[in-house]
Write a protein that holds these residues in place. Sequence first.
Motif, PDB file in Angstrom:
ATOM      1  N   ALA A  59      -8.037   3.140  -0.878  1.00 52.44           N
ATOM      2  CA  ALA A  59      -6.688   2.845  -0.401  1.00 52.44           C
ATOM      3  C   ALA A  59      -6.254   1.475  -0.897  1.00 52.44           C
ATOM      4  O   ALA A  59      -7.021   0.504  -0.845  1.00 52.44           O
ATOM      5  CB  ALA A  59      -6.650   2.878   1.130  1.00 52.44           C
ATOM      6  N   TYR A  60      -4.990   1.427  -1.385  1.00 51.53           N
ATOM      7  CA  TYR A  60      -4.426   0.153  -1.844  1.00 51.53           C
ATOM      8  C   TYR A  60      -2.919   0.206  -1.631  1.00 51.53           C
ATOM      9  O   TYR A  60      -2.226   1.039  -2.228  1.00 51.53           O
ATOM     10  CB  TYR A  60      -4.745  -0.088  -3.316  1.00 51.53           C
ATOM     11  CG  TYR A  60      -4.188  -1.381  -3.851  1.00 51.53           C
ATOM     12  CD1 TYR A  60      -4.806  -2.599  -3.582  1.00 51.53           C
ATOM     13  CD2 TYR A  60      -3.019  -1.387  -4.614  1.00 51.53           C
ATOM     14  CE1 TYR A  60      -4.289  -3.790  -4.071  1.00 51.53           C
ATOM     15  CE2 TYR A  60      -2.491  -2.569  -5.104  1.00 51.53           C
ATOM     16  CZ  TYR A  60      -3.131  -3.780  -4.826  1.00 51.53           C
ATOM     17  OH  TYR A  60      -2.608  -4.950  -5.297  1.00 51.53           O
ATOM     18  N   GLY A  61      -2.414  -0.688  -0.782  1.00 52.25           N
ATOM     19  CA  GLY A  61      -0.985  -0.715  -0.505  1.00 52.25           C
ATOM     20  C   GLY A  61      -0.511   0.613   0.034  1.00 52.25           C
ATOM     21  O   GLY A  61      -1.098   1.161   0.978  1.00 52.25           O
ATOM     22  N   ASP A  62       0.543   1.142  -0.581  1.00 50.73           N
ATOM     23  CA  ASP A  62       1.097   2.426  -0.151  1.00 50.73           C
ATOM     24  C   ASP A  62       0.492   3.605  -0.896  1.00 50.73           C
ATOM     25  O   ASP A  62       1.038   4.720  -0.840  1.00 50.73           O
ATOM     26  CB  ASP A  62       2.622   2.435  -0.359  1.00 50.73           C
ATOM     27  CG  ASP A  62       3.351   1.555   0.642  1.00 50.73           C
ATOM     28  OD1 ASP A  62       2.818   1.359   1.754  1.00 50.73           O
ATOM     29  OD2 ASP A  62       4.440   1.061   0.310  1.00 50.73           O
ATOM     30  N   PHE A  63      -0.634   3.388  -1.559  1.00 53.11           N
ATOM     31  CA  PHE A  63      -1.197   4.463  -2.372  1.00 53.11           C
ATOM     32  C   PHE A  63      -2.631   4.796  -1.964  1.00 53.11           C
ATOM     33  O   PHE A  63      -3.391   3.928  -1.524  1.00 53.11           O
ATOM     34  CB  PHE A  63      -1.153   4.084  -3.854  1.00 53.11           C
ATOM     35  CG  PHE A  63       0.245   3.962  -4.391  1.00 53.11           C
ATOM     36  CD1 PHE A  63       0.940   5.077  -4.830  1.00 53.11           C
ATOM     37  CD2 PHE A  63       0.879   2.721  -4.428  1.00 53.11           C
ATOM     38  CE1 PHE A  63       2.233   4.966  -5.308  1.00 53.11           C
ATOM     39  CE2 PHE A  63       2.168   2.597  -4.913  1.00 53.11           C
ATOM     40  CZ  PHE A  63       2.857   3.731  -5.346  1.00 53.11           C
ATOM     41  N   GLY A 189     -10.422  -5.861   0.867  1.00 53.57           N
ATOM     42  CA  GLY A 189     -10.189  -5.886   2.323  1.00 53.57           C
ATOM     43  C   GLY A 189      -8.706  -5.853   2.573  1.00 53.57           C
ATOM     44  O   GLY A 189      -7.854  -6.573   2.125  1.00 53.57           O
ATOM     45  N   GLU A 190      -8.634  -4.920   2.826  1.00 55.74           N
ATOM     46  CA  GLU A 190      -7.227  -4.687   3.206  1.00 55.74           C
ATOM     47  C   GLU A 190      -6.527  -5.991   3.591  1.00 55.74           C
ATOM     48  O   GLU A 190      -7.010  -6.754   4.407  1.00 55.74           O
ATOM     49  CB  GLU A 190      -7.165  -3.699   4.377  1.00 55.74           C
ATOM     50  CG  GLU A 190      -5.767  -3.220   4.704  1.00 55.74           C
ATOM     51  CD  GLU A 190      -5.753  -2.264   5.878  1.00 55.74           C
ATOM     52  OE1 GLU A 190      -4.726  -1.606   6.088  1.00 55.74           O
ATOM     53  OE2 GLU A 190      -6.768  -2.192   6.592  1.00 55.74           O
ATOM     54  N   GLY A 191      -5.321  -6.258   3.014  1.00 53.40           N
ATOM     55  CA  GLY A 191      -4.556  -7.450   3.370  1.00 53.40           C
ATOM     56  C   GLY A 191      -4.951  -8.667   2.562  1.00 53.40           C
ATOM     57  O   GLY A 191      -4.429  -9.747   2.785  1.00 53.40           O
ATOM     58  N   SER A 192      -5.896  -8.538   1.620  1.00 50.77           N
ATOM     59  CA  SER A 192      -6.350  -9.676   0.830  1.00 50.77           C
ATOM     60  C   SER A 192      -6.040  -9.509  -0.644  1.00 50.77           C
ATOM     61  O   SER A 192      -6.535 -10.276  -1.467  1.00 50.77           O
ATOM     62  CB  SER A 192      -7.865  -9.852   1.005  1.00 50.77           C
ATOM     63  OG  SER A 192      -8.540  -8.723   0.509  1.00 50.77           O
ATOM     64  N   GLY A 193      -5.219  -8.529  -0.987  1.00 49.41           N
ATOM     65  CA  GLY A 193      -4.970  -8.220  -2.380  1.00 49.41           C
ATOM     66  C   GLY A 193      -6.006  -7.299  -2.963  1.00 49.41           C
ATOM     67  O   GLY A 193      -5.916  -6.895  -4.120  1.00 49.41           O
ATOM     68  N   VAL A 194      -7.034  -6.969  -2.178  1.00 52.80           N
ATOM     69  CA  VAL A 194      -8.115  -6.081  -2.601  1.00 52.80           C
ATOM     70  C   VAL A 194      -8.011  -4.784  -1.817  1.00 52.80           C
ATOM     71  O   VAL A 194      -7.775  -4.801  -0.600  1.00 52.80           O
ATOM     72  CB  VAL A 194      -9.494  -6.721  -2.374  1.00 52.80           C
ATOM     73  CG1 VAL A 194     -10.616  -5.762  -2.744  1.00 52.80           C
ATOM     74  CG2 VAL A 194      -9.608  -8.012  -3.173  1.00 52.80           C
ATOM     75  N   GLY A 195      -8.180  -3.649  -2.490  1.00 54.53           N
ATOM     76  CA  GLY A 195      -8.119  -2.362  -1.825  1.00 54.53           C
ATOM     77  C   GLY A 195      -9.353  -2.098  -0.978  1.00 54.53           C
ATOM     78  O   GLY A 195     -10.267  -2.925  -0.894  1.00 54.53           O
ATOM     79  N   VAL A 196      -9.382  -0.919  -0.356  1.00 63.91           N
ATOM     80  CA  VAL A 196     -10.469  -0.552   0.554  1.00 63.91           C
ATOM     81  C   VAL A 196     -11.045   0.789   0.123  1.00 63.91           C
ATOM     82  O   VAL A 196     -10.316   1.770  -0.023  1.00 63.91           O
ATOM     83  CB  VAL A 196      -9.974  -0.442   2.012  1.00 63.91           C
ATOM     84  CG1 VAL A 196     -11.153  -0.166   2.945  1.00 63.91           C
ATOM     85  CG2 VAL A 196      -9.250  -1.714   2.429  1.00 63.91           C
ATOM     86  N   GLY A 197     -12.347   0.824  -0.086  1.00 65.03           N
ATOM     87  CA  GLY A 197     -13.019   2.066  -0.442  1.00 65.03           C
ATOM     88  C   GLY A 197     -13.739   2.666   0.745  1.00 65.03           C
ATOM     89  O   GLY A 197     -13.856   2.054   1.805  1.00 65.03           O
ATOM     90  N   GLY A 198     -14.209   3.875   0.570  1.00 66.06           N
ATOM     91  CA  GLY A 198     -14.991   4.533   1.598  1.00 66.06           C
ATOM     92  C   GLY A 198     -16.441   4.079   1.551  1.00 66.06           C
ATOM     93  O   GLY A 198     -16.841   3.246   0.738  1.00 66.06           O
ATOM     94  N   SER A 199     -17.265   4.672   2.412  1.00 66.24           N
ATOM     95  CA  SER A 199     -18.669   4.255   2.496  1.00 66.24           C
ATOM     96  C   SER A 199     -19.511   4.794   1.348  1.00 66.24           C
ATOM     97  O   SER A 199     -20.654   4.384   1.173  1.00 66.24           O
ATOM     98  CB  SER A 199     -19.268   4.719   3.831  1.00 66.24           C
ATOM     99  OG  SER A 199     -19.285   6.133   3.910  1.00 66.24           O
ATOM    100  N   LEU A 200     -18.949   5.713   0.549  1.00 70.97           N
ATOM    101  CA  LEU A 200     -19.680   6.252  -0.589  1.00 70.97           C
ATOM    102  C   LEU A 200     -19.447   5.437  -1.862  1.00 70.97           C
ATOM    103  O   LEU A 200     -19.918   5.804  -2.933  1.00 70.97           O
ATOM    104  CB  LEU A 200     -19.271   7.712  -0.833  1.00 70.97           C
ATOM    105  CG  LEU A 200     -19.465   8.657   0.357  1.00 70.97           C
ATOM    106  CD1 LEU A 200     -19.029  10.080  -0.013  1.00 70.97           C
ATOM    107  CD2 LEU A 200     -20.916   8.658   0.846  1.00 70.97           C
ATOM    108  N   ALA A 201     -18.743   4.317  -1.728  1.00 73.22           N
ATOM    109  CA  ALA A 201     -18.373   3.504  -2.893  1.00 73.22           C
ATOM    110  C   ALA A 201     -19.578   2.825  -3.526  1.00 73.22           C
ATOM    111  O   ALA A 201     -20.550   2.476  -2.847  1.00 73.22           O
ATOM    112  CB  ALA A 201     -17.345   2.452  -2.486  1.00 73.22           C
ATOM    113  N   ARG A 202     -19.478   2.606  -4.840  1.00 76.95           N
ATOM    114  CA  ARG A 202     -20.468   1.834  -5.589  1.00 76.95           C
ATOM    115  C   ARG A 202     -19.853   0.589  -6.206  1.00 76.95           C
ATOM    116  O   ARG A 202     -20.521  -0.138  -6.939  1.00 76.95           O
ATOM    117  CB  ARG A 202     -21.092   2.683  -6.693  1.00 76.95           C
ATOM    118  CG  ARG A 202     -21.896   3.867  -6.192  1.00 76.95           C
ATOM    119  CD  ARG A 202     -22.644   4.504  -7.340  1.00 76.95           C
ATOM    120  NE  ARG A 202     -23.363   5.690  -6.933  1.00 76.95           N
ATOM    121  CZ  ARG A 202     -24.386   6.211  -7.611  1.00 76.95           C
ATOM    122  NH1 ARG A 202     -24.794   5.618  -8.705  1.00 76.95           N
ATOM    123  NH2 ARG A 202     -24.985   7.293  -7.208  1.00 76.95           N
TER     124      ARG A 202
END
Length: 409
Positions: A59-63, A189-202
């Motif tokens: 997840a990143y912004g509205d996408f 982290g959401e809100g830091s200019g960095v998106g958020v991945g799920g727990s399966l991320a590498r």
Amino acid sequence: MKQFIFLLAFVCLLSCNDDDNDYEIVIVAVPEMMSKTEFRKSVEVQAAKPSITAGKIYAYGDFIFISEAFKGIHVIDNSNPTAPQPAAYLKIPGNEDISIKNNYLYADSATDLVVFDISDIANVQVVDRLEDVFSVYDYRIPSEAEYADFGNYDFDNNVVISWQIVQERREIVDNSRLMLNDAAFSGSGEGSGVGVGGSLARFQINDAYLYTVGSSELSIFNISNLANPTFESTQYSGWNIETMFYADNYLYLGGTNGMYIYSLENPAVPEYVSEFVHWEGCDPVVVDGNYAYLTLRGGNACGQLESVLEVIDIADKTNPTLVARHVLDNPYGLGFKGNNLFICDGTSGLKVFDKTNPLSLQQTQTFSDIHAIDVIPLKNSLLMIGENALYQYDYNNEALNLISTYALN
């Protein structure tokens, strides 16, 4: 002519007299290859595709970005969470993970790292490509295969783009073939200019660094110049690593045999701190404060038959200790927000636990009519990817309420 027929009959007679106990029928995956030159020309930004084979989510912004394993990334416009809309498709052969910072998307493409400028989703641009930075890349062998055959694979000049499944009658000689569980693909982290991945991320981003992990390698990239990152180094990460989670200046790597902790006190050189060893199982991990929560999925290629959620006390990073264990059915990803712990229990659905007391989790909700794979707990909503749909929930009064269901196929 008669001599030729006699010779064929003689050969057949010999083969028919073979001791069948010395042979077996095996299912073999044979890699189909593409030259690196052609492979690197195949990245494209395309129109949105209506059908998606569910992979990882980001997840990143509205996408929302949904991966289609080893093929590309589907971009979903989520500006209206009640009615998400397809926006674009990024064709990235050999892709498994992404991470985003300030409108720059980093994606693996087999042996390479590709950088996209996504500031305008309607006009996404490839801005950089770092070649041969991943000496090991994961191209998933089909689950039905018992062995992988790399006899004709040119590691220096080719990449795997797909697999052909064949049955072969083979002599039983243990060292004459490559076992499926030992397969790896090597190249020169959401809100830091960095998106958020799920727990399966590498992939994980922390400040000016991008960290990526393969089956046994941790790679470090300096992204101070977002459009033109530099590859800094690769180091051993642990055995058969599947996932990576960042929290409080530490990286937590989930492997089939344990959880590895690395300090980022020196972000350019992650330092090994300790390892928590468990029995073999597929293992995503998330961390909140002094506790790590990891799911172990048994069965099939994952190892043991038992599937559990383990709670690990990590107050002392040098000595992680198991403090609780809960039996599950076939867990995949997990996530948390506040005192809620969300567990994707595969075909048994999404399960919500109250973790106010991490030593004694209490189940509060179950959504059993869905196949749950992974979650991303955002500030105002929970994203969950299933086998056939993307679900969004709000946190109304600490209980989840469904906002929308976006069909994937």
